[in-house]
Write a protein that holds these residues in place. Structure first.
Motif, PDB file in Angstrom:
ATOM      1  N   ALA A  69       0.820  -1.216   0.000  1.00 43.35           N
ATOM      2  CA  ALA A  69       0.000   0.000   0.000  1.00 43.35           C
ATOM      3  C   ALA A  69       0.852   1.263   0.000  1.00 43.35           C
ATOM      4  CB  ALA A  69      -0.937   0.002   1.200  1.00 43.35           C
ATOM      5  N   PHE A  70       2.078   1.164   0.486  1.00 48.89           N
ATOM      6  CA  PHE A  70       2.942   2.337   0.576  1.00 48.89           C
ATOM      7  C   PHE A  70       4.067   2.315  -0.440  1.00 48.89           C
ATOM      8  CE2 PHE A  70       0.775   2.527   4.587  1.00 48.89           C
ATOM      9  CZ  PHE A  70       0.534   3.883   4.716  1.00 48.89           C
ATOM     10  N   GLY A  71       3.913   1.627  -1.537  1.00 52.09           N
ATOM     11  CA  GLY A  71       4.940   1.671  -2.560  1.00 52.09           C
ATOM     12  C   GLY A  71       5.101   0.368  -3.288  1.00 52.09           C
ATOM     13  N   SER A  72       6.025  -0.443  -2.825  1.00 50.23           N
ATOM     14  CA  SER A  72       6.351  -1.666  -3.542  1.00 50.23           C
ATOM     15  C   SER A  72       6.609  -2.795  -2.559  1.00 50.23           C
ATOM     16  CB  SER A  72       7.593  -1.458  -4.410  1.00 50.23           C
ATOM     17  OG  SER A  72       7.995  -2.672  -4.994  1.00 50.23           O
ATOM     18  N   LEU A  73       5.892  -3.870  -2.727  1.00 58.36           N
ATOM     19  CA  LEU A  73       6.097  -5.050  -1.894  1.00 58.36           C
ATOM     20  C   LEU A  73       7.534  -5.556  -2.015  1.00 58.36           C
ATOM     21  CD1 LEU A  73       4.849  -7.236  -0.090  1.00 58.36           C
ATOM     22  CD2 LEU A  73       4.184  -8.439  -2.166  1.00 58.36           C
ATOM     23  N   ALA A  74       8.140  -5.315  -3.159  1.00 61.56           N
ATOM     24  CA  ALA A  74       9.495  -5.803  -3.411  1.00 61.56           C
ATOM     25  C   ALA A  74      10.565  -5.029  -2.643  1.00 61.56           C
ATOM     26  CB  ALA A  74       9.786  -5.753  -4.903  1.00 61.56           C
ATOM     27  N   MET A  75      10.147  -4.087  -1.803  1.00 60.73           N
ATOM     28  CA  MET A  75      11.106  -3.332  -0.997  1.00 60.73           C
ATOM     29  C   MET A  75      11.108  -3.798   0.457  1.00 60.73           C
ATOM     30  SD  MET A  75      12.545  -1.143  -3.027  1.00 60.73           S
ATOM     31  CE  MET A  75      13.169   0.215  -2.055  1.00 60.73           C
ATOM     32  N   MET A  76      10.321  -4.824   0.781  1.00 60.03           N
ATOM     33  CA  MET A  76      10.175  -5.218   2.170  1.00 60.03           C
ATOM     34  C   MET A  76      10.850  -6.555   2.466  1.00 60.03           C
ATOM     35  SD  MET A  76       6.882  -6.117   4.422  1.00 60.03           S
ATOM     36  CE  MET A  76       7.168  -7.861   4.310  1.00 60.03           C
ATOM     37  N   THR A  77      11.592  -6.578   3.555  1.00 59.22           N
ATOM     38  CA  THR A  77      12.167  -7.819   4.045  1.00 59.22           C
ATOM     39  C   THR A  77      11.639  -8.071   5.452  1.00 59.22           C
ATOM     40  OG1 THR A  77      14.090  -6.718   4.987  1.00 59.22           O
ATOM     41  CG2 THR A  77      14.302  -7.542   2.739  1.00 59.22           C
ATOM     42  N   SER A  78      11.769  -9.293   5.890  1.00 67.60           N
ATOM     43  CA  SER A  78      11.401  -9.667   7.256  1.00 67.60           C
ATOM     44  C   SER A  78      12.584 -10.362   7.898  1.00 67.60           C
ATOM     45  CB  SER A  78      10.220 -10.640   7.255  1.00 67.60           C
ATOM     46  OG  SER A  78       9.077 -10.042   6.712  1.00 67.60           O
ATOM     47  N   VAL A  79      12.723 -10.156   9.187  1.00 69.00           N
ATOM     48  CA  VAL A  79      13.720 -10.878   9.974  1.00 69.00           C
ATOM     49  C   VAL A  79      12.948 -11.626  11.041  1.00 69.00           C
ATOM     50  CG1 VAL A  79      15.768 -10.732  11.427  1.00 69.00           C
ATOM     51  CG2 VAL A  79      15.428  -9.072   9.583  1.00 69.00           C
ATOM     52  N   LEU A  80      13.039 -12.930  11.001  1.00 63.54           N
ATOM     53  CA  LEU A  80      12.362 -13.779  11.975  1.00 63.54           C
ATOM     54  C   LEU A  80      13.420 -14.328  12.928  1.00 63.54           C
ATOM     55  CD1 LEU A  80      10.172 -15.729   9.403  1.00 63.54           C
ATOM     56  CD2 LEU A  80       9.555 -13.664  10.664  1.00 63.54           C
ATOM     57  N   VAL A  81      13.123 -14.283  14.224  1.00 62.16           N
ATOM     58  CA  VAL A  81      14.066 -14.763  15.229  1.00 62.16           C
ATOM     59  C   VAL A  81      13.341 -15.761  16.117  1.00 62.16           C
ATOM     60  CG1 VAL A  81      15.657 -14.114  17.063  1.00 62.16           C
ATOM     61  CG2 VAL A  81      15.189 -12.499  15.210  1.00 62.16           C
ATOM     62  N   SER A  82      13.903 -16.952  16.229  1.00 58.19           N
ATOM     63  CA  SER A  82      13.284 -17.978  17.070  1.00 58.19           C
ATOM     64  C   SER A  82      13.638 -17.724  18.534  1.00 58.19           C
ATOM     65  CB  SER A  82      13.788 -19.367  16.660  1.00 58.19           C
ATOM     66  OG  SER A  82      15.102 -19.565  17.148  1.00 58.19           O
ATOM     67  N   PRO A  83      12.892 -18.341  19.447  1.00 58.02           N
ATOM     68  CA  PRO A  83      13.227 -18.213  20.873  1.00 58.02           C
ATOM     69  C   PRO A  83      14.646 -18.720  21.179  1.00 58.02           C
ATOM     70  CG  PRO A  83      11.025 -19.119  20.621  1.00 58.02           C
ATOM     71  CD  PRO A  83      11.640 -19.082  19.244  1.00 58.02           C
ATOM     72  N   GLN A  84      15.167 -19.594  20.323  1.00 60.88           N
ATOM     73  CA  GLN A  84      16.514 -20.119  20.513  1.00 60.88           C
ATOM     74  C   GLN A  84      17.585 -19.203  19.904  1.00 60.88           C
ATOM     75  OE1 GLN A  84      13.983 -21.970  19.013  1.00 60.88           O
ATOM     76  NE2 GLN A  84      13.412 -22.970  20.928  1.00 60.88           N
ATOM     77  N   GLY A  85      17.160 -18.100  19.287  1.00 63.87           N
ATOM     78  CA  GLY A  85      18.119 -17.155  18.714  1.00 63.87           C
ATOM     79  C   GLY A  85      18.547 -17.488  17.296  1.00 63.87           C
ATOM     80  N   VAL A  86      17.760 -18.274  16.593  1.00 68.16           N
ATOM     81  CA  VAL A  86      18.048 -18.592  15.195  1.00 68.16           C
ATOM     82  C   VAL A  86      17.381 -17.529  14.327  1.00 68.16           C
ATOM     83  CG1 VAL A  86      17.755 -20.298  13.353  1.00 68.16           C
ATOM     84  CG2 VAL A  86      18.202 -21.052  15.695  1.00 68.16           C
TER      85      VAL A  86
END
Length: 138
Positions: free
Chosen positions: A20-37
């Motif tokens: 909605a604010f531009g381009s989906l191709a500009m977004m990344t995600s960082v997922l962190v597990s409870p174990q720190g992965v």
């Protein structure tokens, strides 16, 4: 509650906000597990139409920024975990080269449509990556 119904980790909602604010191709995600992965990923956006054009040998203008930043984020984290300053530095340089390319007005078609820069140069996927590589090598 609504956010949780959409997707527990918010991934679907964040994809909706970024598109909605531009381009989906500009977004990344960082997922962190409870174990720190850590997991670094680009948004889910599909480029199926571009892929089929590519298979036919046709030129595409797919925005690869999120993929580049997912890789650079993962490389930076690996460098931090292993004490590899050169790898951290490379990740920083790759991100800077990517942003400098866009700020210089060289970008893929999706960004050319929404930029406030005058007379942007719309690049194909390949030419965009080559423009980044040129700045990275400088």
């Amino acid at each position: 509650f609504i956010w949780a119904c959409k997707n527990y980790d918010g991934d679907v909602m964040s994809d909706m906000v970024s598109s909605a604010f531009g381009s989906l191709a500009m977004m990344t995600s960082v997922l962190v597990s409870p174990q720190g992965v850590y997991e670094y990923e680009a948004a889910h956006g599909t480029v199926q139409r571009h892929y089929y054009k590519h298979l036919k040998g046709e030129e595409t203008s797919t925005n690869s920024v999120a993929t580049i930043f997912a890789w650079s984020g993962a490389l930076r984290k690996r460098g931090e975990l292993d004490g590899l300053a050169d790898l951290v530095g490379f990740a920083d340089k790759l991100e800077k080269a990517t942003l400098d390319t866009i700020e210089a007005g060289e970008m893929t078609g999706d960004l050319a449509l929404i930029t406030s820069l005058e007379n942007p140069t719309k690049l194909s996927t390949r030419d965009f990556i080559l423009a980044i590589a040129k700045r990275l090598a400088a």
